[in-house]
Scaffold this active site. Sequence first.
Site, mmCIF file in Angstrom:
data_model
loop_
_atom_site.group_PDB
_atom_site.id
_atom_site.type_symbol
_atom_site.label_atom_id
_atom_site.label_comp_id
_atom_site.label_asym_id
_atom_site.label_seq_id
_atom_site.Cartn_x
_atom_site.Cartn_y
_atom_site.Cartn_z
ATOM 1 N N LYS A 1 0.920 4.065 -2.954
ATOM 2 C CA LYS A 1 0.538 5.446 -2.661
ATOM 3 C C LYS A 1 1.677 6.420 -2.936
ATOM 4 O O LYS A 1 1.443 7.573 -3.324
ATOM 5 C CB LYS A 1 0.067 5.555 -1.214
ATOM 6 N N TYR B 1 0.833 -1.213 0.000
ATOM 7 C CA TYR B 1 0.000 0.000 0.000
ATOM 8 C C TYR B 1 0.866 1.261 0.000
ATOM 9 O O TYR B 1 0.602 2.203 -0.765
ATOM 10 C CB TYR B 1 -0.897 -0.040 1.233
#
Length: 314
Positions: free
Chosen positions: A185, A181
Amino acid sequence: MTDATEAVPVGGGLCAGRVVAVTGAGRGLGRAHALAYAAEGAKVVVNDLGVGLDGVPAPDSPAAQVAEEIRQSGGEATAHGGDIATSEGAASLVAAAVDTFGRLDTLVNNAGFLRDRMLVNLEEDDWDAVMRVHLTGHFLPLKHAAAYWRAEAKAGRPVTARVVNTSSGAGLLGSVGQGNYSAAKAGILALTLVAAAEMGRYGVRVNAIAPAARTRMTEATFAETMAAPGSGGFDAMAPENVSPLVVWLGSAAAGDEVTGRVFEVEGGRITVMEGWRAGPTVDKAERWTPAGAGGAVRELLERAAVPGGVYGAQ
């Protein structure tokens, strides 16, 4: 800004007449954004594949429910259930806006899910799935929207387009147990900078947010932080707090100078993030030895600012 749960009829507002596509808009932040845009007069394409927290499709997509909620409040909306991490699905998102409302003015990339693991336990499938929805799911809608806006500009039609991408504090600082993640991001931030530079000539402005809010992805992982306050208190973690900035960034009011920027937003706080900047440096003007390079680095680190740290570090 009207509360995102209290949409008002189309006809006035900051985004009156604009057509906005919001991905992952069936729940959480995306739903709040869609309702907030409608409250400011936008016509909204509500995209949601209707998957669970791990990206597995759920029985019923909530996109139609949010679109109906907007229409019941007097606004205009259409649901889109395509997979925006595929070229076909992303292209159909742009087509849904153009075919239904005649144009596309704003793209809000928001869709995502989590598959948290420590690096030694992180499977390749979990890495690929999170990269796909977050990073590819930003790239493909942006690619197809950008192609549409470039064609409009080359045809001599005025373009005042806006893109709002969704990063995270994990993308800015990293987050323990979220290697996939965090990497995705962080990639969104770089993609935002490139898109802003490439698309500016065509009237497109591209920015990103790093929000903190209570959603399905955060309320379990950060239960104490995300908990709603007692009666009467300001709910700093309500997703509706993020939407006013997203609506403004997606409007023509965010002028040509507002592009390539990243904003942290949480509760009533908005912060302009300044990204990587050159710190202390040394130039020997010739090749270093390994020991010499190490000594130079130690001296530089003594003069450098202490890093902000990694979310969840022990």
